[in-house]
Design an enzyme around this catalytic site. Structure first.
Site, PDB file in Angstrom:
ATOM      1  CB  THR A 142      -0.929   0.012   1.229  1.00 54.30           C
ATOM      2  OG1 THR A 142      -1.836   1.099   1.115  1.00 54.30           O
ATOM      3  CG2 THR A 142      -0.132   0.170   2.506  1.00 54.30           C
ATOM      4  CE  LYS A 188      -5.146   0.078   1.747  1.00 48.98           C
ATOM      5  NZ  LYS A 188      -4.159  -0.196   0.683  1.00 48.98           N
ATOM      6  N   GLY A 239      -2.503   6.623   9.766  1.00 48.61           N
ATOM      7  CA  GLY A 239      -2.530   5.792   8.569  1.00 48.61           C
ATOM      8  C   GLY A 239      -1.737   4.528   8.818  1.00 48.61           C
ATOM      9  CB  SER A 260       4.554  -1.659  -1.787  1.00 49.30           C
ATOM     10  OG  SER A 260       3.249  -1.222  -2.130  1.00 49.30           O
ATOM     11  N   GLY A 262       0.935   5.763  -7.536  1.00 49.28           N
ATOM     12  CA  GLY A 262      -0.039   4.844  -8.113  1.00 49.28           C
ATOM     13  C   GLY A 262       0.296   4.441  -9.532  1.00 49.28           C
ATOM     14  CB  CYS A 313       3.446   1.143  -6.351  1.00 45.88           C
ATOM     15  SG  CYS A 313       3.228  -0.232  -5.207  1.00 45.88           S
ATOM     16  CB  THR A 369      -0.197   2.216  -4.916  1.00 41.57           C
ATOM     17  OG1 THR A 369       0.694   1.720  -3.920  1.00 41.57           O
ATOM     18  CG2 THR A 369      -0.791   3.526  -4.446  1.00 41.57           C
TER      19      THR A 369
END
Length: 263
Positions: free
Chosen positions: A45, A77, A88, A167, A199, A202, A205
C-alpha cells in the site's frame, strides 16, 4: 582413508543439495520459508503525510492485494482520531486496527502528549509477547508532529515534514520532496500529485485516495471600532503607547464642522 571418506561424503551432500534430493537434512536447512515473503508483501500500500505552512495532510490509497490479486479498491487506511490526530497504516488490517486501539488507550492515558503516547505504544509493541507478532506500520500526525511507528520499537520523526510507508512509499516520498521546491503548491496538492505518481509506478497502489487534513488555526483579527458622538464620527485604532516614544501617542481626530466653544 578417513579424509577421503570425509571429502566424498561432503561431495555427496553437496550434490544432493544442488540436484534437489529429498533424502538429506542439509537441503531442508537452505530452503527459505515463506515468512520472509509474507513480510515483504503485507505492506502492499502507500501512505503519505506532508506538512507545510501549518497544514497537515495524510493520504492513503484504497487497494487491498492478496498476492497478485486485487481484492478491494476502496479500503480506508487513513483514520481521524479525536483531538485532530491522523493515523494511517500499512500492513495487515487486523493487526493495524489492534495497534490503533492500543494507541487510543495510550492517548487517553497521556492526553495532549502525542509523542509520549507513541513512545509508550512502541515500547509495548516491542516488549509484549502478543504485540510483537503484529505486522503493520503506523503513521501518526497532529498539528505539531509526525511519527512513524514500527514493530522494531522505532519512533521516527521526519526531518523535512514528509514521511511515507508502504510498497509505494519511496515513490511518494521522492515526489513529495521534489514538489516541496514549488512555493505555490499547498500540502494537499503535493500529496495528491505524489500519490498519483506512486499509483502509476507501484502495482499495489491505486488512485482511489482517502485524504484527511488538519488546517492551521487562524488568529482572529480585531476589527477597528467606529463610534458616533454628537454628529462627529471618530475611529478608534488599536495602538500601543509608549512614554519614551511620543510619536506613538494616539491622535484625536478634529472635525472642522463642529461649532467653536467661544461662541
Amino acid at each position: 582413508m578417513f579424509s577421503a571418506t570425509r571429502s566424498t561424503g561432503f561431495r555427496l551432500a553437496a550434490n544432493a543439495v544442488f540436484t534437489g534430493a529429498k533424502s538429506t537434512n542439509f537441503a531442508a536447512k537452505v530452503v527459505p520459508t515463506g515468512s520472509a515473503h509474507l513480510k515483504q508483501t503485507c505492506r502492499s500500500t502507500t501512505i503519505l503525510c506532508v506538512r507545510r505552512d501549518g497544514q497537515v495532510v495524510m493520504a492513503g490509497d484504497g487497494q487491498v492485494s492478496l498476492g497478485p490479486t486485487v481484492c478491494k479498491g476502496n479500503a480506508k487506511k487513513v483514520r481521524r482520531l479525536k483531538d485532530d490526530i491522523l493515523v494511517g497504516f500499512a500492513g495487515s488490517t487486523a493487526d493495524a486496527l489492534t495497534l490503533l486501539e492500543r494507541l487510543e488507550k495510550k492517548l487517553e492515558e497521556h492526553p495532549g502528549q502525542l509523542m509520549r503516547a507513541c513512545v509508550e505504544l512502541a515500547k509495548a509493541w516491542r516488549s509484549d509477547k502478543y504485540l510483537r507478532r503484529l505486522e503493520a506500520t503506523l503513521l501518526v500526525a497532529d498539528a505539531n508532529n509526525s511519527f512513524e511507528l514500527t514493530g522494531n520499537g522505532d519512533v521516527l520523526e521526519p526531518e523535512s515534514g514528509v514521511v511515507a510507508v508502504g510498497s509505494g512509499g519511496h515513490y511518494a516520498l521522492a515526489a513529495s520532496i521534489a514538489l516541496l521546491d514549488q512555493p505555490n503548491l499547498t500540502a494537499e496538492e503535493i500529496v495528491r500529485r505524489s500519490m498519483k505518481i506512486a499509483g502509476d509506478i507501484c502495482v499495489y497502489t491505486n488512485h482511489n485516495l482517502v485524504v484527511e487534513t488538519i488546517n492551521p488555526v487562524s488568529t482572529p483579527v480585531t476589527p477597528a471600532v467606529t463610534g458616533t458622538t454628537a454628529g462627529t464620527t471618530a475611529t478608534a485604532v488599536a495602538s500601543v503607547w509608549s512614554p519614551k516614544d511620543p510619536s506613538s501617542a494616539p491622535v484625536t481626530p478634529v472635525n472642522e464642522n463642529l461649532p467653536s466653544s467661544d461662541t
